[in-house]
Write a protein that holds these residues in place. Structure first.
Motif, PDB file in Angstrom:
ATOM      1  N   SER A 164      -6.981   1.764   7.722  1.00  0.00           N
ATOM      2  CA  SER A 164      -7.847   0.667   7.276  1.00  0.00           C
ATOM      3  C   SER A 164      -8.917   1.182   6.319  1.00  0.00           C
ATOM      4  O   SER A 164      -9.229   0.530   5.307  1.00  0.00           O
ATOM      5  CB  SER A 164      -8.506   0.002   8.493  1.00  0.00           C
ATOM      6  OG  SER A 164      -7.540  -0.622   9.310  1.00  0.00           O
TER       7      SER A 164
ATOM      8  N   ASP B 292      -1.412   4.587  -4.297  1.00  0.00           N
ATOM      9  CA  ASP B 292      -2.688   3.873  -4.322  1.00  0.00           C
ATOM     10  C   ASP B 292      -3.829   4.758  -3.819  1.00  0.00           C
ATOM     11  O   ASP B 292      -4.988   4.557  -4.197  1.00  0.00           O
ATOM     12  CB  ASP B 292      -2.607   2.613  -3.457  1.00  0.00           C
ATOM     13  CG  ASP B 292      -1.563   1.632  -3.965  1.00  0.00           C
ATOM     14  OD1 ASP B 292      -1.595   1.298  -5.167  1.00  0.00           O
ATOM     15  OD2 ASP B 292      -0.702   1.213  -3.167  1.00  0.00           O
ATOM     16  N   TYR B 293      -3.483   5.720  -2.966  1.00  0.00           N
ATOM     17  CA  TYR B 293      -4.487   6.610  -2.389  1.00  0.00           C
ATOM     18  C   TYR B 293      -3.769   7.869  -1.902  1.00  0.00           C
ATOM     19  O   TYR B 293      -2.587   7.834  -1.565  1.00  0.00           O
ATOM     20  CB  TYR B 293      -5.193   5.928  -1.212  1.00  0.00           C
ATOM     21  CG  TYR B 293      -6.522   6.546  -0.836  1.00  0.00           C
ATOM     22  CD1 TYR B 293      -7.711   6.114  -1.410  1.00  0.00           C
ATOM     23  CD2 TYR B 293      -6.593   7.560   0.119  1.00  0.00           C
ATOM     24  CE1 TYR B 293      -8.935   6.670  -1.062  1.00  0.00           C
ATOM     25  CE2 TYR B 293      -7.808   8.126   0.479  1.00  0.00           C
ATOM     26  CZ  TYR B 293      -8.977   7.676  -0.117  1.00  0.00           C
ATOM     27  OH  TYR B 293     -10.188   8.237   0.221  1.00  0.00           O
TER      28      TYR B 293
ATOM     29  N   ASN C 262       4.278  -1.129   4.112  1.00  0.00           N
ATOM     30  CA  ASN C 262       3.332  -0.064   3.831  1.00  0.00           C
ATOM     31  C   ASN C 262       4.112   1.239   3.756  1.00  0.00           C
ATOM     32  O   ASN C 262       4.922   1.533   4.636  1.00  0.00           O
ATOM     33  CB  ASN C 262       2.268   0.023   4.925  1.00  0.00           C
ATOM     34  CG  ASN C 262       1.339  -1.167   4.925  1.00  0.00           C
ATOM     35  OD1 ASN C 262       0.834  -1.567   3.879  1.00  0.00           O
ATOM     36  ND2 ASN C 262       1.103  -1.748   6.096  1.00  0.00           N
TER      37      ASN C 262
ATOM     38  N   GLU D 206      -7.315   1.717   2.967  1.00  0.00           N
ATOM     39  CA  GLU D 206      -7.099   0.452   2.264  1.00  0.00           C
ATOM     40  C   GLU D 206      -8.390  -0.040   1.610  1.00  0.00           C
ATOM     41  O   GLU D 206      -8.371  -0.509   0.463  1.00  0.00           O
ATOM     42  CB  GLU D 206      -6.573  -0.599   3.239  1.00  0.00           C
ATOM     43  CG  GLU D 206      -5.114  -0.434   3.614  1.00  0.00           C
ATOM     44  CD  GLU D 206      -4.606  -1.586   4.446  1.00  0.00           C
ATOM     45  OE1 GLU D 206      -3.559  -2.165   4.105  1.00  0.00           O
ATOM     46  OE2 GLU D 206      -5.262  -1.909   5.456  1.00  0.00           O
ATOM     47  N   ARG D 207      -9.489   0.070   2.332  1.00  0.00           N
ATOM     48  CA  ARG D 207     -10.771  -0.376   1.766  1.00  0.00           C
ATOM     49  C   ARG D 207     -11.151   0.455   0.550  1.00  0.00           C
ATOM     50  O   ARG D 207     -11.601  -0.075  -0.472  1.00  0.00           O
ATOM     51  CB  ARG D 207     -11.869  -0.286   2.828  1.00  0.00           C
ATOM     52  CG  ARG D 207     -11.746  -1.316   3.949  1.00  0.00           C
ATOM     53  CD  ARG D 207     -13.020  -1.384   4.762  1.00  0.00           C
ATOM     54  NE  ARG D 207     -13.335  -0.115   5.411  1.00  0.00           N
ATOM     55  CZ  ARG D 207     -12.905   0.244   6.609  1.00  0.00           C
ATOM     56  NH1 ARG D 207     -12.121  -0.573   7.297  1.00  0.00           N
ATOM     57  NH2 ARG D 207     -13.264   1.406   7.141  1.00  0.00           N
TER      58      ARG D 207
ATOM     59  N   MET E 247       0.846  -1.188   0.000  1.00  0.00           N
ATOM     60  CA  MET E 247       0.000   0.000   0.000  1.00  0.00           C
ATOM     61  C   MET E 247       0.885   1.243   0.000  1.00  0.00           C
ATOM     62  O   MET E 247       1.763   1.389   0.843  1.00  0.00           O
ATOM     63  CB  MET E 247      -0.891  -0.005   1.246  1.00  0.00           C
ATOM     64  CG  MET E 247      -1.746   1.239   1.421  1.00  0.00           C
ATOM     65  SD  MET E 247      -3.069   1.314   0.214  1.00  0.00           S
ATOM     66  CE  MET E 247      -3.826   2.873   0.642  1.00  0.00           C
TER      67      MET E 247
ATOM     68  N   SER F 137      -8.920  -0.278  -2.535  1.00  0.00           N
ATOM     69  CA  SER F 137      -9.158  -1.577  -3.166  1.00  0.00           C
ATOM     70  C   SER F 137     -10.557  -1.697  -3.745  1.00  0.00           C
ATOM     71  O   SER F 137     -10.839  -2.598  -4.530  1.00  0.00           O
ATOM     72  CB  SER F 137      -8.933  -2.705  -2.159  1.00  0.00           C
ATOM     73  OG  SER F 137      -9.849  -2.597  -1.073  1.00  0.00           O
TER      74      SER F 137
END
Length: 278
Positions: free
Chosen positions: A270, A179-180, A158, A273-274, A1, A277
Motif C-alpha cells: 500500500s 511503476d516502482y 498486480n 502504491e501511494r 501496478m 501515484s
C-alpha cells in the motif's frame, strides 16, 4: 501496478521479499526474471500448467551465394561473424539477434534461423500466478528469456517482478517499465556498497524507489544514514531472525508460518502504491 524487486548483489533477500509479498496479496502475478538461477518456484512449489521454448534468430550463411566480402563481419559490433581466407564463421552465442548482417550483405547470402536458448514455465500456487524463465546451460545472454517472461505480464493483476541480482543488462531489462522498484539490502558494508550502485542505475531509469532492509540488527547503521542523507525511504525492516532463516532453509515462505507478516507486506504494498501515484 508493476512492482520490481531488485538488489545490488545476490543473497540480500530479494526473492524472500518477492515471494512473501506475492503470498500476502490478492490478484497477483509473480514474474521470476532471474532466469540464470530462478528459485521462486522452489519456495512456491507451483503446479506447472504451461511450458514453452524461447528462441532467438541467428545468421544462417548460404555458402553458394557468399563471396566472403566480410561486410557482415565489419558491421557486427559483437564480433559474432568472422571472415578470412575464404571462410566464414558464425558464433551464435554472442549474436545479439539484431538482423543487421542480413541487411548489409550485398549478395543476400545471409538468412536467419531459430536457435533455442531457454524456456518459460507458467503455473499457480496458493493463489499466485507464477511465470519464470530458465536460461539453457552454457547460454550467455539472459535478456531474450527475460523479455519472454515479461511478455506474459497481465494487465488485470498486480505484478511483482523478481529481478536478477546486480546491476547489469538483465536487471535493467527486468525493472524497465516498473511503476516502482524496491531495493533490498542488508546493513553491512557490502550491502551499502552495492546499494549505492543499484540506486544509481534505478535513478538513471527514472523509476521511483525505496529500500527494504533485510537481516536488520546485524552490521552497522551506515545503510540507514545513507538513505537518510539521500532522502531514500526505508519501507520495511525484516529482522535477523533464526526462525525466518530456518523456514527459508526448509523452503517455506515465512508468511505461511508467521501470519502477522502478511499484514506488514500488505502495508508495504500500500505504501508503494501511494508513492508510485504521488
Amino acid at each position: 501496478m508493476i512492482l520490481s524487486i531488485a538488489s545490488g548483489k545476490g543473497g540480500t533477500g530479494k526473492t524472500t521479499v518477492a515471494v512473501n509479498m506475492a503470498l500476502s496479496l490478492e490478484n497477483v502475478q509473480l514474474l521470476d526474471c532471474d532466469v540464470e538461477e530462478p528459485n521462486d518456484h522452489l519456495l512456491l512449489q507451483p503446479k506447472i500448467e504451461e511450458t514453452f521454448p524461447v528462441y532467438v534468430r541467428v545468421p544462417n550463411i548460404n555458402l553458394e551465394k557468399c563471396d566472403y566480402c566480410a561486410k557482415c563481419a565489419e558491421f557486427c559490433a559483437f564480433n559474432a561473424l568472422f571472415v578470412a581466407n575464404k571462410q566464414i564463421m558464425v558464433f551464435p552465442e554472442i549474436c545479439h539477434n539484431c538482423g543487421g548482417c542480413t541487411i548489409v550483405c550485398p549478395r543476400k547470402a545471409i538468412s536467419e534461423k531459430r536457435r533455442k536458448i531457454g524456456r518459460v514455465k507458467k503455473g499457480f500456487a496458493d493463489g499466485v500466478e507464477l511465470v519464470f524463465g530458465e536460461l539453457s546451460v552454457g547460454e550467455p545472454m539472459a535478456v531474450p528469456v527475460i523479455r519472454e517472461v515479461k511478455r506474459q505480464m497481465r494487465d488485470d493483476r498486480n505484478v511483482i517482478v523478481d529481478s536478477p541480482p546486480g546491476t547489469a543488462c538483465p536487471v535493467v531489462e527486468s525493472v524497465y517499465g516498473s511503476d516502482y522498484c524496491v531495493l533490498v539490502t542488508e546493513p553491512t558494508p557490502f550491502g551499502l556498497y552495492d546499494l549505492k550502485i543499484a540506486v544509481e542505475v534505478i535513478e538513471k531509469l527514472k523509476i521511483p524507489f525505496g529500500v527494504v532492509v533485510n537481516q536488520a540488527g546485524i552490521g552497522d547503521r551506515k545503510v540507514y544514514e545513507y538513505c537518510k542523507e539521500n532522502q531514500i525511504p526505508v519501507l520495511l525492516e525484516i529482522p535477523y531472525s533464526r526462525r525466518i532463516a530456518e523456514l527459508y532453509s526448509s523452503g517455506i515462505p515465512f508468511v505461511l508460518e508467521m501470519p502477522e507478516w502478511r499484514e506488514k507486506f500488505q502495508e508495504l504494498f500500500s505504501a508503494v502504491e501511494r508513492r508510485a501515484s504521488g
